[in-house]
Design a protein around this motif. Structure first.
Motif, short mmCIF file in Angstrom:
data_model
loop_
_atom_site.label_atom_id
_atom_site.label_comp_id
_atom_site.label_asym_id
_atom_site.label_seq_id
_atom_site.Cartn_x
_atom_site.Cartn_y
_atom_site.Cartn_z
N UNK A 1 0.87 -1.25 0.01
CA UNK A 1 0.02 -0.11 0.18
C UNK A 1 0.68 1.10 -0.16
N UNK B 1 3.49 -1.43 3.51
CA UNK B 1 2.92 -2.37 3.95
C UNK B 1 2.35 -3.51 3.03
N UNK C 1 -6.01 -0.57 -0.85
CA UNK C 1 -6.09 0.99 -0.79
C UNK C 1 -7.18 2.03 -0.95
N UNK D 1 -6.01 8.30 5.51
CA UNK D 1 -4.92 7.86 6.47
C UNK D 1 -5.67 7.24 7.71
N UNK D 2 -6.63 7.94 8.11
CA UNK D 2 -7.24 7.58 9.53
C UNK D 2 -8.17 6.35 9.29
N UNK E 1 -7.49 4.21 6.96
CA UNK E 1 -6.69 3.02 6.44
C UNK E 1 -6.00 2.30 7.75
N UNK E 2 -5.82 3.21 8.80
CA UNK E 2 -5.42 2.73 10.30
C UNK E 2 -6.53 2.03 10.80
N UNK F 1 -6.74 -1.33 8.93
CA UNK F 1 -5.34 -2.05 8.41
C UNK F 1 -5.49 -3.41 8.72
N UNK G 1 -6.70 -4.90 5.40
CA UNK G 1 -5.61 -4.71 4.36
C UNK G 1 -4.81 -5.91 4.45
#
Lengths: 437, 381
Positions: free
Chosen positions: B68, B131, B141, B163-164, B166-167, B170, B173
């Protein structure tokens, strides 16, 4: 020590996903240290000021970018988007912060040598920040000043053999899926078609003469990995018109559990033993498959090529060999008249160089749209306004049931005069001889 | 700083000018194994999350490690990608439509070292640089737009909420335990520079206040007829306004007709919409672009508004997480989020996801609205 304190942005450095804040900070540091001794052509602290501006935006929750001005390179109407900050005194490093769109290679394969050349150019003449890639597909250079635009273009064309992409009311940079280069599902060579049409239509790409933007996207199969059906005015989706190739031994290997369904895509959870009836036959949208004496039988004439069975059993089932594309037109996001999905115009056409049949469809559509389209009217909206029949007329394509999900449910047919025997001109006096007032 | 000329002569712009050459030819960039086996691939397999093998009829194999990335990349980071490509992949690398990066090797023996190298690299702030994951029945993604980093019309940021989110997502992912793949996309305004309107979960920036009118400058900065014509609901009309400097030509906006699309602002910079309280996020779900099993679908609005909460947008991410979790534990194998919602019924979707249903979620925009109302006595209590 950072130029601006960024306590809010700093909170986006933690967590596992790659942090763009950390990345911009490292670029700011690289520029400040300048180990390579680069004579930066735009302010050294451009990345610091960008972080400062973002912090301010995170506090105020309103963007600080103004409308694009008219900037570009001589002779092109697209490829550069002007961008100015609305707090230039506070953040002089990003007072000008223009975008340069660079046309990406089809398939988005690169060599490191070429990427390093791009970086050399962009570190010298820009912010060192990019998008890999923009939504339409371009390599996007984010942030440079007006005096650098011609210099960047000169270096791109002379030293990198590389042109700009599209922006504004023109053909946007076409993009494609990975295609036959690394996918067994691809029904045609998306890279070759994408590249050839991109070169053929350079004039349309660089010199805006359209009512609005126009996008081509190339999907190798109906899985639609580049989402052409949702977001391109003309969507090219690979398909086939003969039979799915079956390897009966591999079918048995799936049933027996030796092969993992869906190429292992579901391996993270225990879904139980593979059940070909439940997982493939019953989910087939046309119910055209059955097991007969231990053999898988497909009634290919009834198949609509949804890809499900092939996706689930890729070692046993392969796309047909008489392949080509379906062309769908008019897809767009909701601005302005609501979202539209692509509508099927050409069910099947072979993809063969020099692609004359495909280009004929494209050019007929463009001629009509450029003549009739209103300012900022996407092709899909014109089709809605003037009717699908008009689209068929300008492309010389016969109506067929494949064009519709279902026939119309109102009978308000706009018969043309030449379709009705005797025409529309009639004699009221003659009529009255038989029908009193 | 001394100006460095590229060779361009501003007095003679056409001298030695090269134009209309298009992008570089893709074949220059094919790794040898791709060039040799193009069109000959027989099948592929996902060996583990983020690692694929494609096998050619020639017997050749190509192993791909997918990682990603934020689509916003610095040259420093791109140079690191190049260093990895040089070290493991003979200098070749590619990017995917969804902003992932793919490193390819032609031998299984090279995979472990490549993967270990990628996973070992972290930014100074602690996040992974590369990652490995994003394959199969998981969450890959997020495709997204520019947001506050570089756009003049956004109603939310793009890189921050991505970003927030995908955290929070995660683990998905890194895994393949969803019923089907689940695509999340973000567009920071209604222009939707990406195809978010057909995503399993779409995060959309939306304005909620009509444009402000900079009367004194409006006629100087804009073509008034273009601003009027830009409005899809005909909410804008010409008007004359008295200012301190006398009467000026301007426009008036009928607020109750405004759908906050921002199209007028695109045509006229003197009509800004952005507002800290007005702007926020709409969540849409159930769209897809694949033709697999069911037709491609548009995403449907299920949350009408969430305020912008920088830097981590907690309400947005927790709502998304809830929807993902409920879908994952309820849908059948291969069933996309939209297919699941249609099977159980949208009334059940709202109940299971514990989302309030409000009048904002009933379509009232033109003809297609009617087709979304319920024209049957069949419904669930």
């Amino acid at each position: 020590m950072a130029k601006h304190a960024t306590p809010l942005l700093d909170q986006l450095e933690s967590g596992p996903w790659p942090s763009w804040v950390s990345d911009i900070k490292q670029e700011a540091e690289t520029r400040a240290k300048n180990v390579k001794g680069i004579d930066y052509q735009i302010p050294v602290d451009v990345c610091d000021d960008l972080l400062g501006l973002m912090e301010l935006t995170y506090v105020e929750k309103r963007t600080h970018w103004k409308h694009g001005g008219i900037v570009g390179v001589f002779g092109y109407g697209g490829g550069v988007i002007g961008r100015y900050c609305d707090q230039p005194q506070q953040f002089p490093g990003i007072a000008h912060f223009h975008t340069v769109r660079v046309s990406q290679p089809s398939g988005k394969y690169y060599t490191s040598a070429y990427l390093k050349q791009l970086c050399d150019l962009w570190e010298l003449r820009g912010s060192g920040l990019t998008n890999m890639h923009g939504s339409t597909g371009d390599i996007v250079f984010i942030g440079t000043t007006t005096p650098q635009l011609e210099e960047i273009f000169f270096e791109l064309t002379h030293n990198l053999n590389q042109d700009l992409g599209g922006s504004g009311s023109n053909l946007r940079t076409p993009s494609d899926c990975i295609g036959t280069s690394r996918c067994e599902y691809a029904c045609y060579d998306t890279q070759s078609l994408c590249h050839a049409l991109t070169l053929d239509y350079q004039d349309e790409l660089h010199r805006p003469a359209f009512p609005y933007k126009f996008k081509f996207k190339f999907d190798g199969c109906p899985n639609c990995c580049v989402a052409s059906i949702a977001r391109s005015d003309m969507s090219f989706i690979g398909t086939w018109r003969d039979d799915i190739r079956i390897d009966q031994k591999a079918v048995q290997a799936y049933i027996g559990g030796e092969l993992k369904p869906n190429a292992g895509a579901h391996a993270g959870r225990d879904w139980g033993k593979f059940d070909i009836v439940k997982e493939v036959l019953s989910l087939c949208p046309t119910q055209c498959m059955k097991m007969d004496g231990g053999k898988l039988v497909i009634d290919d004439r009834e198949c609509t090529r949804c890809m499900h069975c092939i996706n689930v059993m890729p070692r046993a089932l392969r796309i047909g060999q008489d392949t080509g594309v379906s062309i769908l037109v008019g897809a767009k996001a909701p601005i302005l008249d609501g979202a539209q999905m692509g509508s099927l115009l050409v069910p099947f056409v072979k993809v063969e160089e020099p692609y004359d049949e495909i280009k004929e469809v494209i050019e007929n559509v463009w001629d009509w749209w450029m003549e009739e389209g209103k300012n900022r009217e996407r092709l899909g909206e014109l089709i809605k306004r003037q009717g699908f029949q008009k689209l068929l007329e300008v492309t010389n394509i016969e109506a067929m049931p494949q064009h519709v999900q279902e026939p119309r449910s109102n009978p308000y047919i706009f018969w043309r005069e030449d379709e009705v025997p005797g025409g529309f001109e009639r004699d009221i006096t003659e009529f009255r001889k038989h029908h009193q007032r | 700083m001394a100006f460095i000329s590229s060779g361009y002569n501003p007095d003679k712009p056409m001298e030695n000018r090269i134009t209309d050459i298009g992008p570089r030819h893709f074949e220059e960039f094919y790794p040898p194994v791709i060039k040799a086996n193009k069109g000959k691939w027989l099948y592929h397999e996902i060996l583990e999350p983020g690692v694929l093998v494609h096998v050619s009829e020639s017997g050749a194999e190509v192993y791909t490690v997918r990682v990603g990335g934020a689509r916003l990349l610095s040259c420093t980071h791109i140079r690191e990608i190049c260093e990895i490509a040089d070290k493991h992949c003979d200098g070749y690398v590619r990017f995917t439509t969804r902003n992932n990066i793919e490193f390819m090797v032609d031998n299984k023996n090279k995979v472990a070292a490549l993967k270990a190298d990628l996973e070992s690299r972290k930014f100074a702030g602690g996040s992974f640089k590369f990652p490995v994951g994003g394959t199969g029945a998981g969450i890959t993604n997020i495709v997204h737009t520019q947001g506050w980093i570089h756009c003049h019309t956004p109603a939310t940021d793009a890189s921050g909420p991505v970003k927030a989110t995908m955290d929070v997502l995660f683990d998905e992912f890194k895994n393949m335990r969803m019923p089907a793949h689940l695509r999340v996309s973000l567009a920071c305004c209604l222009n939707m520079c990406g195809a978010v309107h057909c995503s399993d979960i779409a995060i959309l920036g939306f304005h909620r206040k009509p444009p402000m009118l900079d009367h004194e400058y409006l006629d100087k900065m804009c073509e008034i007829p273009l601003a009027i014509a830009a409005c899809p609901t005909a909410a804008i009309r010409p008007s004359k306004v008295d200012t301190a400097n006398g009467q000026v030509n301007s426009v008036a906006v009928k607020s109750e007709r405004c759908m906050f699309c921002g199209n007028c602002y695109t045509m006229c910079p003197a009509m800004p919409l952005a507002d800290d309280e007005g702007d926020g996020i709409v969540l849409m779900v159930g769209g897809k672009v694949s033709n697999r099993i069911s037709r491609p679908k548009f995403s449907k609005v299920v949350v009408a508004f969430i305020p912008n909460e920088p830097p981590r947008w907690p309400t947005t991410t927790s709502t998304i997480k809830k929807i993902v979790d409920v879908y994952a534990s309820n849908a059948n194998k291969y069933e996309r989020l939209g297919e699941w919602a249609e099977r159980i019924g949208w009334e059940r979707f709202f109940e299971k996801c514990e989302l309030p249903f409000t009048h904002h979620l009933i379509d009232d925009f033109r003809d297609p609205a009617y087709y979304t109302w319920r024209h049957t006595s069949q419904f669930k209590f």
